[in-house]
Design a protein around this motif. Structure first.
Motif, mmCIF file in Angstrom:
data_model
loop_
_atom_site.group_PDB
_atom_site.id
_atom_site.type_symbol
_atom_site.label_atom_id
_atom_site.label_comp_id
_atom_site.label_asym_id
_atom_site.label_seq_id
_atom_site.Cartn_x
_atom_site.Cartn_y
_atom_site.Cartn_z
ATOM 1 N N UNK A 266 0.834 -1.213 0.000
ATOM 2 C CA UNK A 266 0.000 0.000 0.000
ATOM 3 C C UNK A 266 0.865 1.257 0.000
ATOM 4 N N UNK A 267 0.439 2.283 -0.753
ATOM 5 C CA UNK A 267 1.185 3.534 -0.756
ATOM 6 C C UNK A 267 0.902 4.299 0.528
ATOM 7 N N UNK A 268 1.888 5.038 1.002
ATOM 8 C CA UNK A 268 1.655 5.809 2.213
ATOM 9 C C UNK A 268 2.973 6.192 2.850
ATOM 10 N N UNK A 269 2.904 6.646 4.097
ATOM 11 C CA UNK A 269 4.117 7.056 4.809
ATOM 12 C C UNK A 269 4.452 5.984 5.837
ATOM 13 N N UNK A 270 5.505 5.252 5.581
ATOM 14 C CA UNK A 270 5.881 4.167 6.484
ATOM 15 C C UNK A 270 7.304 4.379 6.939
ATOM 16 N N UNK A 271 7.536 4.236 8.224
ATOM 17 C CA UNK A 271 8.898 4.362 8.706
ATOM 18 C C UNK A 271 8.931 4.728 10.177
ATOM 19 N N UNK A 272 10.135 4.915 10.670
ATOM 20 C CA UNK A 272 10.345 5.220 12.085
ATOM 21 C C UNK A 272 11.325 6.364 12.205
ATOM 22 N N UNK A 273 11.171 7.130 13.288
ATOM 23 C CA UNK A 273 12.053 8.276 13.515
ATOM 24 C C UNK A 273 12.485 8.293 14.972
ATOM 25 N N UNK A 274 13.747 8.685 15.179
ATOM 26 C CA UNK A 274 14.259 8.795 16.536
ATOM 27 C C UNK A 274 14.970 10.145 16.656
ATOM 28 N N UNK A 275 14.415 10.994 17.506
ATOM 29 C CA UNK A 275 15.006 12.332 17.647
ATOM 30 C C UNK A 275 16.301 12.245 18.440
ATOM 31 N N UNK A 276 17.205 13.178 18.179
ATOM 32 C CA UNK A 276 18.472 13.290 18.885
ATOM 33 C C UNK A 276 19.220 11.954 18.950
ATOM 34 N N UNK A 277 19.445 11.365 17.780
ATOM 35 C CA UNK A 277 20.079 10.042 17.766
ATOM 36 C C UNK A 277 20.851 9.835 16.471
ATOM 37 N N UNK A 278 21.771 8.860 16.519
ATOM 38 C CA UNK A 278 22.461 8.429 15.309
ATOM 39 C C UNK A 278 21.909 7.082 14.885
ATOM 40 N N UNK A 279 22.183 6.721 13.610
ATOM 41 C CA UNK A 279 21.636 5.480 13.041
ATOM 42 C C UNK A 279 21.849 4.274 13.933
ATOM 43 N N UNK A 280 23.040 4.182 14.511
ATOM 44 C CA UNK A 280 23.343 2.993 15.325
ATOM 45 C C UNK A 280 22.427 2.903 16.549
ATOM 46 N N UNK A 281 21.935 4.066 17.026
ATOM 47 C CA UNK A 281 21.032 4.052 18.188
ATOM 48 C C UNK A 281 19.702 3.404 17.825
ATOM 49 N N UNK A 282 19.267 3.634 16.567
ATOM 50 C CA UNK A 282 18.005 3.038 16.122
ATOM 51 C C UNK A 282 18.154 1.522 16.114
ATOM 52 N N UNK A 283 19.287 1.083 15.545
ATOM 53 C CA UNK A 283 19.516 -0.359 15.465
ATOM 54 C C UNK A 283 19.628 -0.967 16.856
ATOM 55 N N UNK A 284 20.360 -0.257 17.743
ATOM 56 C CA UNK A 284 20.577 -0.800 19.087
ATOM 57 C C UNK A 284 19.302 -0.789 19.917
ATOM 58 N N UNK A 285 18.310 -0.023 19.468
ATOM 59 C CA UNK A 285 17.028 -0.011 20.162
ATOM 60 C C UNK A 285 17.121 0.564 21.561
ATOM 61 N N UNK A 286 18.025 1.566 21.771
ATOM 62 C CA UNK A 286 18.175 2.085 23.143
ATOM 63 C C UNK A 286 16.984 2.925 23.568
ATOM 64 N N UNK A 287 16.323 3.553 22.603
ATOM 65 C CA UNK A 287 15.098 4.289 22.922
ATOM 66 C C UNK A 287 14.052 3.905 21.900
ATOM 67 N N UNK A 288 12.781 4.138 22.228
ATOM 68 C CA UNK A 288 11.743 3.769 21.280
ATOM 69 C C UNK A 288 11.609 4.806 20.181
ATOM 70 N N UNK A 289 11.505 4.318 18.943
ATOM 71 C CA UNK A 289 11.296 5.216 17.828
ATOM 72 C C UNK A 289 9.833 5.648 17.813
ATOM 73 N N UNK A 290 9.552 6.712 17.044
ATOM 74 C CA UNK A 290 8.148 7.121 16.852
ATOM 75 C C UNK A 290 7.804 6.889 15.390
ATOM 76 N N UNK A 291 6.505 6.706 15.078
ATOM 77 C CA UNK A 291 6.142 6.542 13.676
ATOM 78 C C UNK A 291 6.568 7.776 12.879
ATOM 79 N N UNK A 292 6.937 7.525 11.622
ATOM 80 C CA UNK A 292 7.440 8.600 10.791
ATOM 81 C C UNK A 292 6.446 9.759 10.702
ATOM 82 N N UNK A 293 5.157 9.418 10.708
ATOM 83 C CA UNK A 293 4.133 10.462 10.585
ATOM 84 C C UNK A 293 4.275 11.525 11.683
#
Ligand code: PEP
Ligand code: MG
Length: 916
Positions: A266-293
């Protein structure tokens, strides 16, 4: 002049089609740069440089100089030097191969930081903590990846500092703590590696590049390549990219995005965002991401820009893209994009959507889906796979999800199914006698045999779930139970769940979702309300659209391997254009065994003739049924192939019976049946073979048992006459199995001609059916030019041809040692699954060419299991076969892949994943 390769490309010099040279990441960074998208500046070192490094252990000459030049222009552009003390340029050194190998190779961030420049970074960023945190991350990553220091040792130091401070997360550490940590890390590096952490930024860069090159051969990367069939000799590219920071405060951050939902399309906005972080933090899952929207709320300008870029990328790549991005103080940067991975369902839906949007044409849509994806869509699946632990694992032989009570013999399976129960037939291995039970069962589980064992082949043919070769199971049919590892006992009636896509077996009932796609094929033109609405409707329309195009484009025809009228009808629904293999052995089982026994025991011509006469009308009926269903289409009927002892009682059972009868006979001379059994036992002993697959079978039987093949041929001819009289248009063809030399075929062909003449005379209806042969022995392939003199057609029996070319007994080897062979890289995939292009395929290719030289109009097809395997179908297209024949359930996959082969062109003559 010797070729001096160019080892380094600025992003502006590359483009997306240079993946082999620049890796997927480098090629797509170049593409985005040239699209004018905000990519941090940088350059890419080629895979060729990596290959040279791996071959010699040293950088190729010229590389250092090229890197220097590109670094200099990067510095000029950025207005600061790598590691410049008052305002350091920092770079990331990123791996990236031609094929995506997520997380399997190394990347080092923050190169350029040192004791001298950490203060400059702090001043420029206005943030001491950020600078010292970046520095400690560099030493940690560099120490582990480049200097080989055990990563746990860094974690231990970090934990110690946190403990001393009473902190639960590294976010609670302040600048002073991070300074201490940097000092501790530097000591650790010196102690563990024997070298100081390098303070010279150029040395850091050079060492990091070499480490990334070397990570191509790391354990993780090698294992991943083996699993994914990625060649070992490609090497990785290395991209050197100016650092941008997502960890510079609340107005910075990092995220991933998809232009469409990779699960549904389905077309739309899909993804995750993590404020004040680097890519490796997203992977490491140290904080919860928020939906891209949510980014819209946090930073509307960046969000709008991101959406605009996603549109640009979709239009440009004409496909689903996945993206990694970073926002540095309100400025959006693109760090990566690639055509994104997707589920099978999404692949079909997206391809069809893009055609409807006018972004791609139908040919391109066909290229973008695979037979393997279609096969996945055609099987039911467990709704929550992996929810519980399997009690054992076997070979995933026929995909799908089946739930039912365990039963241990075919009669119980039939009886329970008749009562409306769902059953799983559990056997050590199956044989043709189990057929009724297999039909009645939801799924089949065996403890012996591989992917081409009887259970597997028959199950796949029926589209039925099967796990075979679950060797850890002790199956005890006598006590009606099996024992799984750990002593789990499953008795008759206990419910189990069998996952034919993973080979897992579970205790109890796991919820199953049926396949809408398979139901849709089965239903054919019947309008089904649910089929036209919603998500499922969209999927079905996508499948229809792409299948219709495959049918328009394919050169090869598709036929089915089917033995009964019922199978034939199903085959038609799945798109069969005839039958390529009707095996006649099923017709000698059950009630008809007694006639076979009589045939074997016959002492005189009259006895033999009587046995054959009894079989004739039964066979005629069988053939007439199928010819009626397939009216107007070719039906290739194969004469009896398996050794006769398969139709006789088991040697051990019979020996016991005779021994018991003899013991009784000592008391009662007239014990009924004793004499017959004794004669039968003698015959069974006479026919006993050590290697039945290489014994008295196929055409050899036809030559040794007078009248057997003539009876079958007559049944075919008379069935054809019956159809003609009923107003039909039968196209029966007679196929001779296991021919090795032309003389064998000539004898049977002449016999056939006599039968046709006799039947024509007797009935007044002219019959002269094509007579052809299986090519399933290496000698047949090697002498195909001669054999073609006596054959109207060839059908390649790639099951036996694989077995005899490799010298593998197919029922034995798959479960016993194929895993080791796969691990050792002898082959990337079982040659019983995908045709071994270099060996078996070469024999087929040779036979095709020599057969056509002798007889240009000879019809050429394949009826081995490979006829329904995606890679093999493309191979058969490339070498010029006229048709493939496979089990009815696999027909859609064969049609799709035959269409894909036509649009993909003839370039790829080798099947993928074949023997190296
Ligand atoms: C073959 O050998 O490929 C074939 C189709 O025959 P069977 O599997 O019946 O031996
Ligand atoms: Mg065969």
């Amino acid at each position: 002049m010797p070729h001096t390769p160019k080892f380094v490309y600025a992003f502006a010099e590359g483009h997306k089609d240079l993946k082999d040279l620049l890796g997927g990441k480098g090629a797509n960074l170049a593409e985005m740069t040239n699209l004018g998208l905000p990519v941090p500046p940088g350059f890419t070192i080629t895979t060729e440089a990596c290959r040279a490094f791996l071959a010699t252990g040293d950088e190729p000459s010229g590389l250092r100089h090229e890197v220097e030049e590109h670094l200099r222009s990067l510095e000029t552009r950025m207005g600061r030097r790598l590691g410049q003390p008052d305002d350091p340029l920092l770079v990331s050194v990123r791996s990236g191969a031609a094929f995506s190998m997520p997380g399997m190779m190394d990347t080092v961030l923050n190169i350029g930081l040192s004791d001298a420049s950490v203060g400059g970074l702090a001043a420029q960023a206005g943030d001491d903590r950020f600078a010292w945190d970046s520095y400690r991350r560099l030493i940690q990553m560099f120490g582990k990846t480049v200097l080989g220091v055990d990563g746990d040792l860094f974690e231990e130091r970090l934990e110690a500092v946190k403990r001393a401070k009473g902190a639960s997360s590294d976010l609670e550490l302040d600048t002073a703590d991070l300074r201490d940590l940097v000092a501790a890390y530097k000591d650790l590096v010196a102690d563990a590696s024997g070298t100081e952490f390098p303070q010279d930024p150029r040395s850091q860069l050079g060492m990091a590049v070499r480490a990334v090159f070397a990570s191509w051969n790391g354990d993780r990367a090698r294992l991943y390549r083996r699993q994914e069939h990625i060649p070992d000799d490609l090497g990785t590219a290395v991209s050197i990219v100016a650092m941008v920071f997502g960890n510079l405060g609340a107005d910075s951050g990092t995220g991933v995005a998809f232009t469409r939902d990779p699960a549904s399309g389905k077309q739309g906005v899909y993804g995750d965002y993590l404020a004040n972080a680097q890519g490796e933090d997203v992977v490491a899952g140290i904080r919860n991401t928020v939906p891209l929207a949510d980014l819209e709320r946090l930073d509307k300008a960046s969000y709008d820009r991101l959406l605009e870029i996603m549109r640009v990328l979709e239009d440009h790549y004409r496909d689903l893209c996945d993206i990694e991005f970073t926002i540095e103080r309100g400025t959006l940067w693109m760090l990566q994009t690639r055509v994104g991975k997707r589920t099978a369902e999404a692949a079909f839906r997206i391809a069809a959507q893009l055609v409807e949007q006018g972004l791609i044409d139908d040919d391109e849509a066909l290229r973008r889906v695979t037979g393997a994806q279609l096969a996945q869509l055609m099987f039911p699946r467990f709704a929550d796979a992996g929810g519980s632990e399997p009690i054992t694992r076997g070979i995933a032989a026929s995909p799908g999800a089946a739930v039912g009570m365990a039963v241990f013999d075919q009669a119980t399976a039939v009886a329970r199914a008749h009562d409306g129960e769902r059953v799983i037939l559990v056997r050590r291995e199956t044989n043709p006698d189990d057929l009724a039970g297999m039909v009645a069962a939801e799924g089949i589980l065996t403890s012996r045999g591989g992917k081409t064992s009887h259970a597997a082949v028959v199950a796949r043919g029926m589209g039925k779930t099967c796990v075979c070769g679950a060797e850890a199971l002790q199956v005890d049919p006598a006590r009606r139970r099996f024992t799984a590892p750990g002593g789990v006992v499953v008795a008759e009636g206990d419910v189990i769940s069998v996952d034919g896509s993973t080979g897992c077996v579970y205790l109890g009932e796991a919820p199953v979702v049926p396949s809408a796609v398979a139901d849709h094929f089965e239903a054919e033109h019947v309008e089904d309300e649910t089929a036209t609405h919603g998500e499922v409707g969209e999927l079905l329309r996508a499948v229809d659209r792409i299948m219709a195009h495959a049918d328009r484009r394919r050169r090869m025809r598709v036929r089915a391997n089917a033995d009964t009228g019922e199978d034939a009808a199903r085959a038609l629904r799945f798109g069969a254009q005839g039958i390529g293999l009707l095996r006649t052995e099923h017709m000698f089982l059950g009630e008809r065994r007694k006639h076979v026994e009589r045939l074997v025991l016959a002492d005189t011509d009259d006895d033999r003739a009587a046995a054959l006469d009894a079989l004739l009308p039964l066979q005629r009926r069988d053939f007439a049924d199928v010819l009626a269903v397939m009216d107007g289409l070719p039906v290739t009927i194969r004469l009896l192939d398996p050794p006769l002892h398969e139709f006789l009682p088991d040697l051990t059972d019979l020996s016991v019976r005779v021994a018991l009868a003899e013991a009784r006979g000592a008391v009662d001379e007239t014990a009924a049946g004793g004499a017959d059994d004794a004669a039968l036992l003698a015959a069974v002993r006479r026919l006993h073979e050590h290697n039945p697959m290489l014994g008295l079978r196929g055409v050899r039987l036809g030559l040794v048992i007078p009248g057997l093949f003539a009876m079958q041929i007559r049944a075919i001819a008379e069935a054809a006459v019956e159809r003609v009289r009923a107003g039909g248009t039968p196209h029966a063809e007679v196929m001779v199995p296991l021919v090795a030399g032309v003389r064998e075929l000539e004898i049977i062909r002449d016999e056939a001609r006599e039968v046709f003449a006799a039947v024509s005379r007797e009935t007044g209806v002219e019959v002269a059916l094509p007579v052809g042969t299986m090519i399933e022995l290496p000698r047949a392939a090697l002498t195909a030019g001669r054999i073609a003199e006596a054959a109207d057609f060839f059908s390649f029996g790639t099951n036996d041809l694989t077995q005899t070319t490799w010298g593998f007994s197919r029922d034995d080897v798959e479960a016993s040692f194929f895993t080791q062979y796969l691990d050792a890289g002898v082959f990337g995939v079982s040659p019983f699954e995908t045709v071994d292009a270099d060996g078996v395929g070469r024999l087929v290719d040779l036979a095709v060419r020599e057969g056509r030289t002798t007889r240009p109009d000879i019809a050429l097809g394949v009826c081995g299991e490979h006829g329904g395997d995606p890679d093999s179908v493309r191979f058969f297209h490339a070498i010029g076969l006229d048709y493939v024949s496979c089990s009815p359930f696999r027909l859609p996959v064969a049609r799709l892949e035959a269409g894909r082969a036509a649009v993909l062109g003839q370039a790829d003559k080798r099947a993928d994943g074949g023997v190296r």
